[in-house]
Design an enzyme around this catalytic site. Sequence first.
Site, mmCIF file in Angstrom:
data_model
loop_
_atom_site.group_PDB
_atom_site.id
_atom_site.type_symbol
_atom_site.label_atom_id
_atom_site.label_comp_id
_atom_site.label_asym_id
_atom_site.label_seq_id
_atom_site.Cartn_x
_atom_site.Cartn_y
_atom_site.Cartn_z
ATOM 1 N N ALA A 82 62.792 25.518 -71.927
ATOM 2 C CA ALA A 82 64.719 26.635 -71.413
ATOM 3 C C ALA A 82 64.936 26.133 -69.873
ATOM 4 C CB ALA A 82 62.855 27.417 -70.510
ATOM 5 N N ASP A 83 64.815 25.161 -69.397
ATOM 6 C CA ASP A 83 66.442 25.576 -68.382
ATOM 7 C C ASP A 83 67.685 24.805 -69.026
ATOM 8 O OD1 ASP A 83 64.550 25.695 -65.949
ATOM 9 O OD2 ASP A 83 64.441 23.369 -65.782
ATOM 10 N N LEU A 84 67.166 23.935 -70.410
ATOM 11 C CA LEU A 84 68.373 22.864 -71.141
ATOM 12 C C LEU A 84 69.180 23.911 -72.157
ATOM 13 C CD1 LEU A 84 66.635 19.559 -70.891
ATOM 14 C CD2 LEU A 84 68.883 20.919 -69.545
#
Length: 356
Positions: free
Chosen positions: A172-174
Amino acid sequence: MVNQADAMKDCLQGLRVVDLTRNLPGPFATRLLADLGAEIIKIEPASGDPARALGDLFTALNHGKTIEKVDFRDAQGIEAIKAHLKDADVMLDSFRPEVLEGMGLDAKTLHAINPKLVMVSITGYGTADSDNITHDWAAKAGHDINFMAMSGVLDQLKTADGDQAMPNVQFADLAGGSDTAVIALLAAVFSAQRTGKGRHVAVSMTHSLYQHLVMPKATGKLVASFSGKNPKPQHDFLGGLLPCYRLYKTSDDRYMAVGSLELKFWQGLCEVLELPQYKDAHWQRGVMPNLPASQEAAKAVTDKFASQPLDFWQQAFEATDVCATPVLTLEEAKAHPLFAHQDEHHSTIGWQDIKE
Protein backbone atom coordinates in the site's frame (compact mmCIF):
# COMPACT_ATOMS: atom_id res chain seq x y z
CA MET A 1 23.53 0.81 -22.25
CA VAL A 2 23.97 3.33 -19.43
CA ASN A 3 24.03 2.50 -15.72
CA GLN A 4 20.47 2.69 -14.47
CA ALA A 5 21.48 4.97 -11.59
CA ASP A 6 22.53 7.64 -14.09
CA ALA A 7 20.29 6.93 -17.05
CA MET A 8 17.38 9.23 -16.24
CA LYS A 9 18.92 11.59 -13.70
CA ASP A 10 18.37 14.75 -15.74
CA CYS A 11 14.74 14.18 -16.80
CA LEU A 12 13.21 16.33 -14.04
CA GLN A 13 15.95 18.91 -13.65
CA GLY A 14 14.37 22.22 -12.64
CA LEU A 15 11.42 20.61 -10.85
CA ARG A 16 11.33 21.96 -7.30
CA VAL A 17 9.50 19.81 -4.75
CA VAL A 18 8.73 20.64 -1.12
CA ASP A 19 8.26 17.40 0.79
CA LEU A 20 6.32 17.48 4.08
CA THR A 21 5.88 13.71 4.20
CA ARG A 22 7.46 11.21 6.56
CA ASN A 23 7.85 7.45 7.14
CA LEU A 24 7.70 5.51 3.83
CA PRO A 25 5.12 6.43 1.12
CA GLY A 26 5.91 10.12 0.63
CA PRO A 27 9.68 9.89 1.04
CA PHE A 28 9.81 6.99 -1.43
CA ALA A 29 7.79 9.05 -3.91
CA THR A 30 10.16 12.01 -3.62
CA ARG A 31 13.14 9.64 -3.79
CA LEU A 32 11.81 8.52 -7.18
CA LEU A 33 11.57 12.17 -8.24
CA ALA A 34 15.08 12.89 -6.93
CA ASP A 35 16.47 9.96 -8.94
CA LEU A 36 14.99 11.65 -12.01
CA GLY A 37 16.73 14.94 -11.23
CA ALA A 38 14.15 16.88 -9.21
CA GLU A 39 15.27 19.15 -6.38
CA ILE A 40 13.72 17.94 -3.12
CA ILE A 41 13.41 20.14 -0.06
CA LYS A 42 12.38 17.84 2.78
CA ILE A 43 10.87 19.67 5.74
CA GLU A 44 10.59 17.67 8.94
CA PRO A 45 8.99 18.51 12.27
CA ALA A 46 11.36 19.54 15.03
CA SER A 47 11.31 15.97 16.37
CA GLY A 48 12.41 14.62 13.00
CA ASP A 49 11.02 12.01 10.63
CA PRO A 50 10.14 8.82 12.60
CA ALA A 51 12.00 6.83 9.92
CA ARG A 52 15.26 8.23 11.30
CA ALA A 53 15.03 5.50 13.96
CA LEU A 54 15.47 2.95 11.15
CA GLY A 55 18.85 4.35 10.00
CA ASP A 56 19.33 2.53 6.69
CA LEU A 57 15.72 3.09 5.65
CA PHE A 58 15.96 6.83 6.24
CA THR A 59 19.26 7.03 4.34
CA ALA A 60 17.91 5.06 1.39
CA LEU A 61 14.85 7.28 1.12
CA ASN A 62 16.34 10.68 1.81
CA HIS A 63 19.94 10.92 0.67
CA GLY A 64 20.55 13.84 -1.66
CA LYS A 65 17.59 15.85 -0.40
CA THR A 66 17.91 19.24 1.27
CA ILE A 67 16.59 18.69 4.78
CA GLU A 68 15.25 21.34 7.13
CA LYS A 69 13.46 21.06 10.46
CA VAL A 70 10.71 23.46 11.51
CA ASP A 71 8.07 23.59 14.21
CA PHE A 72 4.83 22.76 12.41
CA ARG A 73 2.88 24.20 15.35
CA ASP A 74 4.62 27.56 15.25
CA ALA A 75 3.59 30.45 13.00
CA GLN A 76 7.21 31.18 12.17
CA GLY A 77 7.72 27.58 11.05
CA ILE A 78 4.66 27.74 8.78
CA GLU A 79 5.95 30.98 7.25
CA ALA A 80 9.26 29.25 6.53
CA ILE A 81 7.38 26.54 4.65
CA LYS A 82 5.38 29.13 2.69
CA ALA A 83 8.60 30.87 1.71
CA HIS A 84 9.77 27.66 0.04
CA LEU A 85 6.41 27.21 -1.66
CA LYS A 86 6.44 30.60 -3.38
CA ASP A 87 8.65 29.29 -6.16
CA ALA A 88 8.09 25.54 -5.81
CA ASP A 89 6.38 23.38 -8.43
CA VAL A 90 5.07 20.71 -6.07
CA MET A 91 4.23 20.14 -2.42
CA LEU A 92 3.65 16.65 -1.03
CA ASP A 93 2.11 15.84 2.32
CA SER A 94 0.91 12.70 4.07
CA PHE A 95 -1.29 14.23 6.74
CA ARG A 96 -4.85 13.22 7.46
CA PRO A 97 -7.44 15.44 5.76
CA GLU A 98 -8.05 18.81 7.48
CA VAL A 99 -4.52 18.98 8.90
CA LEU A 100 -3.24 21.22 6.10
CA GLU A 101 -6.10 23.64 6.64
CA GLY A 102 -5.40 23.70 10.37
CA MET A 103 -1.78 24.67 9.64
CA GLY A 104 -2.76 27.36 7.18
CA LEU A 105 -1.40 25.37 4.23
CA ASP A 106 -4.70 24.67 2.49
CA ALA A 107 -5.06 24.90 -1.28
CA LYS A 108 -6.85 28.26 -1.27
CA THR A 109 -4.10 29.88 0.80
CA LEU A 110 -1.20 28.35 -1.11
CA HIS A 111 -2.64 28.98 -4.58
CA ALA A 112 -2.99 32.64 -3.65
CA ILE A 113 0.79 32.59 -3.08
CA ASN A 114 1.68 30.34 -6.03
CA PRO A 115 -1.13 29.70 -8.56
CA LYS A 116 0.85 26.98 -10.40
CA LEU A 117 1.58 24.92 -7.28
CA VAL A 118 0.67 21.26 -7.51
CA MET A 119 -0.32 19.84 -4.13
CA VAL A 120 -0.39 16.08 -3.65
CA SER A 121 -1.78 14.61 -0.44
CA ILE A 122 -1.11 10.91 0.19
CA THR A 123 -3.99 9.66 2.35
CA GLY A 124 -5.04 6.33 3.77
CA TYR A 125 -8.69 6.23 2.81
CA GLY A 126 -9.29 9.28 0.62
CA THR A 127 -10.86 12.62 1.44
CA ALA A 128 -14.41 13.37 2.52
CA ASP A 129 -14.95 15.97 -0.20
CA SER A 130 -14.03 13.68 -3.08
CA ASP A 131 -16.70 12.82 -5.63
CA ASN A 132 -19.03 9.95 -4.72
CA ILE A 133 -17.59 9.51 -1.21
CA THR A 134 -20.19 7.74 0.93
CA HIS A 135 -18.05 6.62 3.86
CA ASP A 136 -16.72 8.25 7.01
CA TRP A 137 -13.22 6.77 6.83
CA ALA A 138 -11.39 9.87 5.60
CA ALA A 139 -10.01 10.88 9.00
CA LYS A 140 -9.28 7.36 10.30
CA ALA A 141 -5.72 6.38 11.16
CA GLY A 142 -4.04 3.43 9.53
CA HIS A 143 -0.87 1.84 8.24
CA ASP A 144 0.02 -0.40 5.33
CA ILE A 145 -1.52 -3.54 6.83
CA ASN A 146 -4.84 -1.71 7.37
CA PHE A 147 -4.96 -0.31 3.83
CA MET A 148 -4.17 -3.75 2.41
CA ALA A 149 -6.83 -5.34 4.59
CA MET A 150 -9.58 -2.89 3.67
CA SER A 151 -8.80 -2.92 -0.07
CA GLY A 152 -9.21 -6.68 -0.41
CA VAL A 153 -5.57 -7.12 -1.41
CA LEU A 154 -4.46 -8.75 1.84
CA ASP A 155 -7.08 -11.47 1.47
CA GLN A 156 -5.57 -12.37 -1.90
CA LEU A 157 -2.31 -13.36 -0.20
CA LYS A 158 -3.02 -16.87 0.96
CA THR A 159 -0.85 -19.93 1.47
CA ALA A 160 -1.54 -23.08 -0.53
CA ASP A 161 -3.49 -24.34 2.50
CA GLY A 162 -5.65 -21.23 2.51
CA ASP A 163 -4.08 -19.61 5.56
CA GLN A 164 -3.70 -15.85 5.61
CA ALA A 165 -0.16 -14.75 4.70
CA MET A 166 1.45 -11.81 6.49
CA PRO A 167 3.48 -9.74 3.99
CA ASN A 168 6.59 -7.87 4.99
CA VAL A 169 6.59 -5.75 1.81
CA GLN A 170 4.55 -2.56 2.14
CA PHE A 171 2.42 -2.77 -0.99
CA ALA A 172 0.00 0.00 0.00
CA ASP A 173 2.77 2.43 0.90
CA LEU A 174 4.79 1.73 -2.24
CA ALA A 175 2.40 0.80 -5.05
CA GLY A 176 -0.74 2.41 -3.66
CA GLY A 177 0.94 5.51 -2.27
CA SER A 178 4.31 6.31 -3.77
CA ASP A 179 3.85 5.14 -7.35
CA THR A 180 0.30 6.47 -7.66
CA ALA A 181 1.35 9.80 -6.14
CA VAL A 182 4.22 10.21 -8.60
CA ILE A 183 1.98 9.49 -11.59
CA ALA A 184 -0.67 11.96 -10.36
CA LEU A 185 1.98 14.53 -9.52
CA LEU A 186 3.68 14.45 -12.91
CA ALA A 187 0.34 14.60 -14.72
CA ALA A 188 -0.71 17.63 -12.64
CA VAL A 189 2.65 19.35 -13.25
CA PHE A 190 2.26 18.79 -16.99
CA SER A 191 -1.19 20.36 -16.82
CA ALA A 192 0.05 23.31 -14.74
CA GLN A 193 2.81 24.01 -17.23
CA ARG A 194 0.24 24.23 -20.04
CA THR A 195 -2.52 26.06 -18.19
CA GLY A 196 -0.71 28.02 -15.50
CA LYS A 197 -3.09 26.55 -12.95
CA GLY A 198 -2.11 24.23 -10.12
CA ARG A 199 -4.37 21.83 -8.27
CA HIS A 200 -4.71 19.75 -5.12
CA VAL A 201 -4.67 16.00 -5.75
CA ALA A 202 -5.57 13.48 -3.05
CA VAL A 203 -4.19 9.96 -3.42
CA SER A 204 -5.87 7.19 -1.43
CA MET A 205 -3.61 4.22 -0.77
CA THR A 206 -6.59 1.97 -0.09
CA HIS A 207 -8.47 2.93 -3.25
CA SER A 208 -5.34 2.66 -5.37
CA LEU A 209 -4.71 -0.87 -4.09
CA TYR A 210 -8.33 -1.78 -4.83
CA GLN A 211 -7.77 -0.70 -8.43
CA HIS A 212 -4.68 -2.92 -8.55
CA LEU A 213 -6.97 -5.97 -8.20
CA VAL A 214 -7.73 -5.86 -11.92
CA MET A 215 -6.37 -9.39 -12.51
CA PRO A 216 -8.13 -11.20 -9.63
CA LYS A 217 -11.41 -9.55 -10.62
CA ALA A 218 -11.05 -10.73 -14.21
CA THR A 219 -9.54 -14.16 -13.62
CA GLY A 220 -12.04 -14.91 -10.85
CA LYS A 221 -14.84 -14.55 -13.39
CA LEU A 222 -12.93 -16.78 -15.78
CA VAL A 223 -12.60 -19.57 -13.22
CA ALA A 224 -16.24 -19.22 -12.24
CA SER A 225 -17.24 -19.67 -15.88
CA PHE A 226 -16.03 -23.29 -15.92
CA SER A 227 -16.15 -24.23 -12.24
CA GLY A 228 -19.48 -22.63 -11.38
CA LYS A 229 -18.19 -20.66 -8.37
CA ASN A 230 -15.81 -17.86 -7.52
CA PRO A 231 -12.38 -19.26 -6.59
CA LYS A 232 -10.53 -18.82 -3.35
CA PRO A 233 -7.38 -16.71 -3.91
CA GLN A 234 -5.08 -19.75 -3.73
CA HIS A 235 -7.22 -21.44 -6.40
CA ASP A 236 -7.49 -18.50 -8.77
CA PHE A 237 -6.43 -18.85 -12.39
CA LEU A 238 -3.06 -17.26 -11.60
CA GLY A 239 -3.09 -18.15 -7.91
CA GLY A 240 -1.97 -21.76 -8.25
CA LEU A 241 -4.79 -23.34 -10.23
CA LEU A 242 -2.93 -23.66 -13.52
CA PRO A 243 -0.12 -26.25 -13.68
CA CYS A 244 1.82 -23.85 -15.90
CA TYR A 245 1.68 -20.95 -13.45
CA ARG A 246 2.47 -21.84 -9.87
CA LEU A 247 5.15 -22.52 -7.28
CA TYR A 248 6.70 -25.98 -7.03
CA LYS A 249 8.56 -27.21 -3.94
CA THR A 250 11.95 -28.82 -4.44
CA SER A 251 13.47 -31.64 -2.42
CA ASP A 252 15.32 -29.20 -0.14
CA ASP A 253 12.14 -27.29 0.74
CA ARG A 254 12.89 -24.41 -1.65
CA TYR A 255 10.67 -23.34 -4.53
CA MET A 256 10.78 -22.91 -8.27
CA ALA A 257 8.48 -20.31 -9.81
CA VAL A 258 6.93 -21.51 -13.04
CA GLY A 259 5.33 -18.85 -15.24
CA SER A 260 4.99 -20.89 -18.43
CA LEU A 261 1.67 -19.29 -19.24
CA GLU A 262 2.00 -19.57 -23.02
CA LEU A 263 1.87 -22.98 -24.68
CA LYS A 264 5.39 -22.78 -26.16
CA PHE A 265 6.90 -22.16 -22.72
CA TRP A 266 4.91 -24.97 -21.14
CA GLN A 267 6.03 -27.38 -23.83
CA GLY A 268 9.66 -26.32 -23.31
CA LEU A 269 9.22 -26.86 -19.57
CA CYS A 270 7.88 -30.36 -20.13
CA GLU A 271 10.90 -31.16 -22.28
CA VAL A 272 13.35 -30.09 -19.57
CA LEU A 273 11.37 -32.06 -16.98
CA GLU A 274 11.32 -35.09 -19.31
CA LEU A 275 7.53 -35.17 -19.20
CA PRO A 276 6.68 -34.93 -22.93
CA GLN A 277 3.35 -36.68 -22.42
CA TYR A 278 1.96 -33.54 -20.81
CA LYS A 279 2.99 -31.03 -23.50
CA ASP A 280 -0.63 -30.56 -24.60
CA ALA A 281 -2.13 -30.50 -21.09
CA HIS A 282 -2.40 -26.73 -21.29
CA TRP A 283 -5.22 -24.21 -21.09
CA GLN A 284 -4.45 -22.96 -24.62
CA ARG A 285 -5.21 -26.47 -25.81
CA GLY A 286 -8.56 -26.32 -24.03
CA VAL A 287 -7.37 -28.36 -21.04
CA MET A 288 -8.86 -26.32 -18.22
CA PRO A 289 -7.69 -26.79 -14.61
CA ASN A 290 -10.89 -28.61 -13.64
CA LEU A 291 -10.19 -31.42 -16.11
CA PRO A 292 -8.44 -34.66 -15.06
CA ALA A 293 -5.70 -34.18 -17.68
CA SER A 294 -4.70 -30.84 -16.14
CA GLN A 295 -4.77 -32.21 -12.61
CA GLU A 296 -2.67 -35.21 -13.69
CA ALA A 297 -0.10 -32.89 -15.27
CA ALA A 298 0.05 -30.75 -12.13
CA LYS A 299 0.76 -33.80 -9.97
CA ALA A 300 3.44 -35.08 -12.34
CA VAL A 301 5.23 -31.73 -12.39
CA THR A 302 4.91 -31.43 -8.61
CA ASP A 303 6.49 -34.86 -8.11
CA LYS A 304 9.25 -34.10 -10.59
CA PHE A 305 10.32 -30.84 -8.94
CA ALA A 306 10.14 -32.53 -5.52
CA SER A 307 12.67 -35.13 -6.65
CA GLN A 308 15.67 -32.76 -6.81
CA PRO A 309 17.03 -29.74 -4.89
CA LEU A 310 16.81 -26.15 -6.07
CA ASP A 311 20.40 -26.02 -7.36
CA PHE A 312 19.69 -28.95 -9.66
CA TRP A 313 16.70 -27.21 -11.21
CA GLN A 314 18.52 -23.90 -11.52
CA GLN A 315 21.16 -25.62 -13.61
CA ALA A 316 18.60 -27.62 -15.57
CA PHE A 317 16.75 -24.48 -16.67
CA GLU A 318 19.79 -22.24 -17.04
CA ALA A 319 20.06 -22.74 -20.80
CA THR A 320 16.32 -22.94 -21.50
CA ASP A 321 14.11 -19.84 -21.64
CA VAL A 322 10.73 -21.17 -20.47
CA CYS A 323 9.85 -18.79 -17.59
CA ALA A 324 11.08 -21.07 -14.83
CA THR A 325 13.09 -19.31 -12.12
CA PRO A 326 14.24 -20.03 -8.58
CA VAL A 327 12.55 -18.25 -5.68
CA LEU A 328 15.51 -16.31 -4.34
CA THR A 329 16.01 -15.17 -0.79
CA LEU A 330 16.73 -11.46 -0.30
CA GLU A 331 20.41 -12.22 0.27
CA GLU A 332 20.55 -14.31 -2.90
CA ALA A 333 18.83 -11.56 -4.90
CA LYS A 334 21.27 -8.94 -3.59
CA ALA A 335 24.17 -11.07 -4.78
CA HIS A 336 22.63 -11.91 -8.16
CA PRO A 337 24.07 -10.19 -11.26
CA LEU A 338 20.68 -8.55 -11.81
CA PHE A 339 21.04 -6.51 -8.62
CA ALA A 340 24.70 -6.76 -7.62
CA HIS A 341 25.28 -3.02 -8.14
CA GLN A 342 21.80 -1.74 -7.29
CA ASP A 343 22.39 -0.92 -3.64
CA GLU A 344 25.73 0.74 -4.34
CA HIS A 345 23.96 3.58 -6.15
CA HIS A 346 21.02 3.88 -3.73
CA SER A 347 18.73 4.29 -6.71
CA THR A 348 15.02 3.52 -6.69
CA ILE A 349 14.79 3.70 -10.47
CA GLY A 350 14.19 0.30 -12.09
CA TRP A 351 14.79 1.11 -15.73
CA GLN A 352 17.68 1.81 -18.03
CA ASP A 353 18.16 4.39 -20.74
CA ILE A 354 19.04 2.78 -24.06
CA LYS A 355 21.50 4.81 -26.11
CA GLU A 356 21.59 4.31 -29.86
